[in-house]
Design a protein around this motif. Structure first.
Motif, PDB file in Angstrom:
ATOM      1  N   GLN A 181       0.817  -1.215   0.000  1.00 36.40           N
ATOM      2  CA  GLN A 181       0.000   0.000   0.000  1.00 36.40           C
ATOM      3  C   GLN A 181       0.851   1.266   0.000  1.00 36.40           C
ATOM      4  OE1 GLN A 181      -3.472  -0.148  -0.223  1.00 36.40           O
ATOM      5  NE2 GLN A 181      -2.910  -2.279  -0.612  1.00 36.40           N
ATOM      6  N   GLY A 182       2.187   1.092   0.090  1.00 31.79           N
ATOM      7  CA  GLY A 182       3.091   2.236   0.026  1.00 31.79           C
ATOM      8  C   GLY A 182       3.574   2.777   1.350  1.00 31.79           C
ATOM      9  N   ARG A 183       3.259   2.114   2.457  1.00 34.98           N
ATOM     10  CA  ARG A 183       3.678   2.624   3.765  1.00 34.98           C
ATOM     11  C   ARG A 183       5.193   2.536   3.941  1.00 34.98           C
ATOM     12  NH1 ARG A 183       0.552   0.872   9.209  1.00 34.98           N
ATOM     13  NH2 ARG A 183      -1.135   1.652   7.866  1.00 34.98           N
ATOM     14  N   TYR A 184       5.813   1.485   3.344  1.00 28.47           N
ATOM     15  CA  TYR A 184       7.266   1.317   3.445  1.00 28.47           C
ATOM     16  C   TYR A 184       7.860   1.207   2.042  1.00 28.47           C
ATOM     17  CZ  TYR A 184       5.464  -0.229   7.968  1.00 28.47           C
ATOM     18  OH  TYR A 184       4.783  -0.309   9.148  1.00 28.47           O
ATOM     19  N   ASN A 185       9.112   1.633   1.901  1.00 24.23           N
ATOM     20  CA  ASN A 185       9.736   1.517   0.580  1.00 24.23           C
ATOM     21  C   ASN A 185      10.276   0.128   0.319  1.00 24.23           C
ATOM     22  OD1 ASN A 185      12.221   1.335   1.920  1.00 24.23           O
ATOM     23  ND2 ASN A 185      12.852   3.436   1.431  1.00 24.23           N
ATOM     24  N   SER A 186      10.377  -0.682   1.396  1.00 19.40           N
ATOM     25  CA  SER A 186      10.874  -2.048   1.260  1.00 19.40           C
ATOM     26  C   SER A 186      10.632  -2.804   2.561  1.00 19.40           C
ATOM     27  CB  SER A 186      12.376  -2.055   0.937  1.00 19.40           C
ATOM     28  OG  SER A 186      13.105  -1.390   1.951  1.00 19.40           O
ATOM     29  N   VAL A 187      10.765  -4.124   2.471  1.00 17.84           N
ATOM     30  CA  VAL A 187      10.638  -4.991   3.643  1.00 17.84           C
ATOM     31  C   VAL A 187      11.832  -5.933   3.672  1.00 17.84           C
ATOM     32  CG1 VAL A 187       9.262  -6.769   4.806  1.00 17.84           C
ATOM     33  CG2 VAL A 187       8.108  -4.939   3.540  1.00 17.84           C
ATOM     34  N   LEU A 188      12.388  -6.156   4.851  1.00 19.10           N
ATOM     35  CA  LEU A 188      13.417  -7.181   5.003  1.00 19.10           C
ATOM     36  C   LEU A 188      12.728  -8.447   5.499  1.00 19.10           C
ATOM     37  CD1 LEU A 188      16.378  -8.046   4.888  1.00 19.10           C
ATOM     38  CD2 LEU A 188      16.602  -7.330   7.283  1.00 19.10           C
ATOM     39  N   SER A 189      12.583  -9.414   4.601  1.00 17.87           N
ATOM     40  CA  SER A 189      12.021 -10.720   4.945  1.00 17.87           C
ATOM     41  C   SER A 189      13.121 -11.525   5.642  1.00 17.87           C
ATOM     42  CB  SER A 189      11.559 -11.439   3.670  1.00 17.87           C
ATOM     43  OG  SER A 189      11.252 -12.789   3.926  1.00 17.87           O
ATOM     44  N   LEU A 190      12.763 -12.251   6.686  1.00 11.28           N
ATOM     45  CA  LEU A 190      13.789 -12.956   7.447  1.00 11.28           C
ATOM     46  C   LEU A 190      14.157 -14.314   6.863  1.00 11.28           C
ATOM     47  CD1 LEU A 190      12.753 -12.066  11.107  1.00 11.28           C
ATOM     48  CD2 LEU A 190      14.302 -10.874   9.556  1.00 11.28           C
ATOM     49  N   TYR A 191      13.256 -14.887   6.059  1.00 15.22           N
ATOM     50  CA  TYR A 191      13.596 -16.169   5.437  1.00 15.22           C
ATOM     51  C   TYR A 191      12.893 -16.308   4.091  1.00 15.22           C
ATOM     52  CZ  TYR A 191       9.197 -17.693   7.694  1.00 15.22           C
ATOM     53  OH  TYR A 191       7.897 -17.812   8.113  1.00 15.22           O
ATOM     54  N   HIS A 192      13.347 -17.279   3.333  1.00 16.47           N
ATOM     55  CA  HIS A 192      12.958 -17.490   1.943  1.00 16.47           C
ATOM     56  C   HIS A 192      11.450 -17.434   1.709  1.00 16.47           C
ATOM     57  CE1 HIS A 192      12.157 -19.895  -1.692  1.00 16.47           C
ATOM     58  NE2 HIS A 192      13.367 -19.567  -2.119  1.00 16.47           N
ATOM     59  N   ASP A 193      10.709 -18.355   2.289  1.00 16.80           N
ATOM     60  CA  ASP A 193       9.287 -18.468   1.965  1.00 16.80           C
ATOM     61  C   ASP A 193       8.463 -17.304   2.490  1.00 16.80           C
ATOM     62  OD1 ASP A 193       9.983 -20.805   0.767  1.00 16.80           O
ATOM     63  OD2 ASP A 193       8.580 -22.082   1.862  1.00 16.80           O
ATOM     64  N   GLN A 194       8.908 -16.659   3.559  1.00 20.14           N
ATOM     65  CA  GLN A 194       8.162 -15.532   4.117  1.00 20.14           C
ATOM     66  C   GLN A 194       7.935 -14.456   3.058  1.00 20.14           C
ATOM     67  OE1 GLN A 194      10.113 -12.814   7.012  1.00 20.14           O
ATOM     68  NE2 GLN A 194       8.482 -13.409   8.431  1.00 20.14           N
ATOM     69  N   GLY A 195       8.991 -14.074   2.368  1.00 20.08           N
ATOM     70  CA  GLY A 195       8.869 -13.044   1.338  1.00 20.08           C
ATOM     71  C   GLY A 195       8.364 -13.557   0.007  1.00 20.08           C
ATOM     72  N   HIS A 196       8.733 -14.815  -0.319  1.00 20.20           N
ATOM     73  CA  HIS A 196       8.294 -15.393  -1.584  1.00 20.20           C
ATOM     74  C   HIS A 196       6.771 -15.521  -1.630  1.00 20.20           C
ATOM     75  CE1 HIS A 196      11.872 -17.085  -3.876  1.00 20.20           C
ATOM     76  NE2 HIS A 196      12.418 -16.462  -2.846  1.00 20.20           N
ATOM     77  N   ILE A 197       6.192 -15.999  -0.548  1.00 21.24           N
ATOM     78  CA  ILE A 197       4.744 -16.180  -0.503  1.00 21.24           C
ATOM     79  C   ILE A 197       4.034 -14.832  -0.643  1.00 21.24           C
ATOM     80  CG2 ILE A 197       2.802 -16.829   0.980  1.00 21.24           C
ATOM     81  CD1 ILE A 197       4.656 -19.052   2.125  1.00 21.24           C
ATOM     82  N   ALA A 198       4.566 -13.827   0.036  1.00 18.66           N
ATOM     83  CA  ALA A 198       3.936 -12.503  -0.004  1.00 18.66           C
ATOM     84  C   ALA A 198       3.932 -11.915  -1.414  1.00 18.66           C
ATOM     85  CB  ALA A 198       4.670 -11.563   0.953  1.00 18.66           C
ATOM     86  N   THR A 199       5.074 -11.939  -2.080  1.00 19.01           N
ATOM     87  CA  THR A 199       5.148 -11.322  -3.407  1.00 19.01           C
ATOM     88  C   THR A 199       4.408 -12.142  -4.449  1.00 19.01           C
ATOM     89  OG1 THR A 199       7.300 -12.395  -3.756  1.00 19.01           O
ATOM     90  CG2 THR A 199       7.324 -10.124  -2.969  1.00 19.01           C
ATOM     91  N   LYS A 200       4.561 -13.451  -4.395  1.00 19.37           N
ATOM     92  CA  LYS A 200       3.955 -14.290  -5.431  1.00 19.37           C
ATOM     93  C   LYS A 200       2.446 -14.391  -5.289  1.00 19.37           C
ATOM     94  CE  LYS A 200       8.145 -16.906  -6.324  1.00 19.37           C
ATOM     95  NZ  LYS A 200       8.837 -18.207  -6.302  1.00 19.37           N
ATOM     96  N   THR A 201       1.947 -14.192  -4.075  1.00 11.98           N
ATOM     97  CA  THR A 201       0.503 -14.148  -3.894  1.00 11.98           C
ATOM     98  C   THR A 201      -0.049 -12.830  -4.431  1.00 11.98           C
ATOM     99  OG1 THR A 201       0.594 -15.586  -1.938  1.00 11.98           O
ATOM    100  CG2 THR A 201      -1.388 -14.258  -2.219  1.00 11.98           C
ATOM    101  N   LEU A 202       0.734 -11.770  -4.250  1.00 18.05           N
ATOM    102  CA  LEU A 202       0.324 -10.464  -4.768  1.00 18.05           C
ATOM    103  C   LEU A 202       0.222 -10.501  -6.291  1.00 18.05           C
ATOM    104  CD1 LEU A 202      -0.264  -7.449  -4.257  1.00 18.05           C
ATOM    105  CD2 LEU A 202       2.197  -7.035  -4.398  1.00 18.05           C
ATOM    106  N   ASP A 203       1.257 -11.020  -6.956  1.00 15.12           N
ATOM    107  CA  ASP A 203       1.240 -11.143  -8.421  1.00 15.12           C
ATOM    108  C   ASP A 203       2.384 -12.066  -8.821  1.00 15.12           C
ATOM    109  OD1 ASP A 203       1.283 -10.877 -11.217  1.00 15.12           O
ATOM    110  OD2 ASP A 203       0.616  -8.794 -11.125  1.00 15.12           O
ATOM    111  N   PHE A 204       2.065 -13.320  -9.022  1.00 17.19           N
ATOM    112  CA  PHE A 204       3.093 -14.323  -9.300  1.00 17.19           C
ATOM    113  C   PHE A 204       3.913 -13.982 -10.536  1.00 17.19           C
ATOM    114  CE2 PHE A 204       4.882 -18.199 -10.985  1.00 17.19           C
ATOM    115  CZ  PHE A 204       5.291 -18.904  -9.854  1.00 17.19           C
TER     116      PHE A 204
END
Length: 342
Positions: free
Chosen positions: A267-290
């Motif tokens: 939604q634009g609140r942060y310019n980036s996120v530091l994901s702590l492990y592989h699937d945590q960030g992968h699931i978030a981005t790929k669910t948004l738009d694979f």
């Protein structure tokens, strides 16, 4: 006169090297489809590194209106309409070739395409590299001493521990840990590692031209551990890292619960996120738009973007693979290329 020349240089299209990937996978197919699109031809000059025979098969299979033109030097890459410029690297034996199969021959070839692309980028002959899928089993069969793209790029650019960033519809996600087990990942969640990564990630964003906003650190445990009720990593390592970084003047917040931080970033609140492990960030981005989740490898002297899907051996050779991700990888490479020319 100098000002005019500088203005003209900025108007030049970025030159993007695209290694065609594992010949037995969908890489060649998504490459010919992507390069055939007018919108891609309008924003970049693409030089494909691969095998002409495999590319010809891909054009035939996908029925795309494009013809191949072999070149020996990058400078020969022109802007002829509906033309795919490629540099021949190695030779695939068509008698031994088969789609959808793990193959030492194809693993060796895929590595050679990447290696050549990196050589071109290191020599400043191309502005960026946009990579296609490779198969880890084929690399292993070929006795290639790397597990994947990031490790290859790190070694061949003399970069220790390159940073992986995903960009998806404007949301950017970095990864503190990637290809390790969950058990090992827990041991890598340390205050010093987090501080080091945040500083490097913010420097990478700065190089890409992203200077506004704050980076958010994702929480590890449910509800960030509820002050140690179910997990103490936040209290012991993550929060102290964030507090020290803030005292040093770095624009970072967190930890923020992983069940909400990615939505907030989208939604634009942060310019980036530091994901702590592989699937945590992968699931978030790929669910948004694979299809539009693109990997960008930062911290290197060259720019590399990549599709974030595999070789899809099950559909290779059928012509049905979607090229959206490849198009996005080239588009982002062209978008950020200017930052790597200096």
């Amino acid at each position: 006169m100098k000002i005019m020349k500088k203005k003209e240089d900025k108007m030049k299209k970025a030159v993007i090297a695209v290694p065609m990937g594992d010949p037995a996978g969908i890489g060649p197919e998504i490459v010919v489809k992507a390069v055939s699109k007018k919108e891609i031809q309008d924003i970049a000059k693409v030089v494909v590194i691969g095998d002409g025979k495999i590319l010809e098969k891909a054009v035939e299979i996908c029925k795309v209106p494009i013809h191949l033109k072999k070149i020996e030097k990058v400078e020969e890459c022109g802007e002829e309409k509906d033309t795919l410029y490629y540099m021949q690297e190695g030779e695939i034996s068509m008698a031994d070739f088969a789609y959808g199969k793990v193959s030492a021959m194809c693993g060796k070839a895929a590595f050679s395409y990447i290696k050549k692309s990196i050589e071109l980028a290191n020599a400043k002959l191309v502005d960026a590299v946009a990579t296609t899928p490779i198969n880890k089993e084929s690399l292993k069969a070929a006795e290639v001493p790397f597990i994947g793209h990031t490790e290859i790029f790190g070694s061949l650019t003399n970069t220790e521990d390159p940073l992986t960033m995903f960009e998806c519809n404007g949301m950017r996600v970095f990864f503190l840990t990637r290809h390790v087990s969950l058990r090992k990942m827990l041991d890598m969640i340390t205050k010093e590692r987090i501080k080091d990564y945040v500083k490097r990630c913010l420097e990478a964003l700065k190089k890409l031209g992203v200077t506004d906003g704050k980076m958010a650190i994702a929480g590890l445990n449910p509800h960030c551990g509820e002050h140690g009720l179910f997990g103490d990593e936040e209290v012991r390592e993550i929060m102290p890292a964030v507090e020290e970084l803030q005292k040093e003047g770095y624009p970072v917040v967190g930890p923020i619960g992983a069940d909400s931080v990615f939505h907030q970033a989208a939604q634009g609140r942060y310019n980036s996120v530091l994901s702590l492990y592989h699937d945590q960030g992968h699931i978030a981005t790929k669910t948004l738009d694979f299809d539009r989740t693109i990997a960008i490898t930062n911290g290197m002297p060259i720019l590399r973007t990549s599709v974030d899907h595999g070789t899809a051996f099950d559909i290779a050779g059928t012509g049905i693979a979607d090229s959206i991700s490849m198009e996005e990888a080239i588009r982002l490479a062209a978008k950020y290329a200017e930052a790597f020319k200096h």
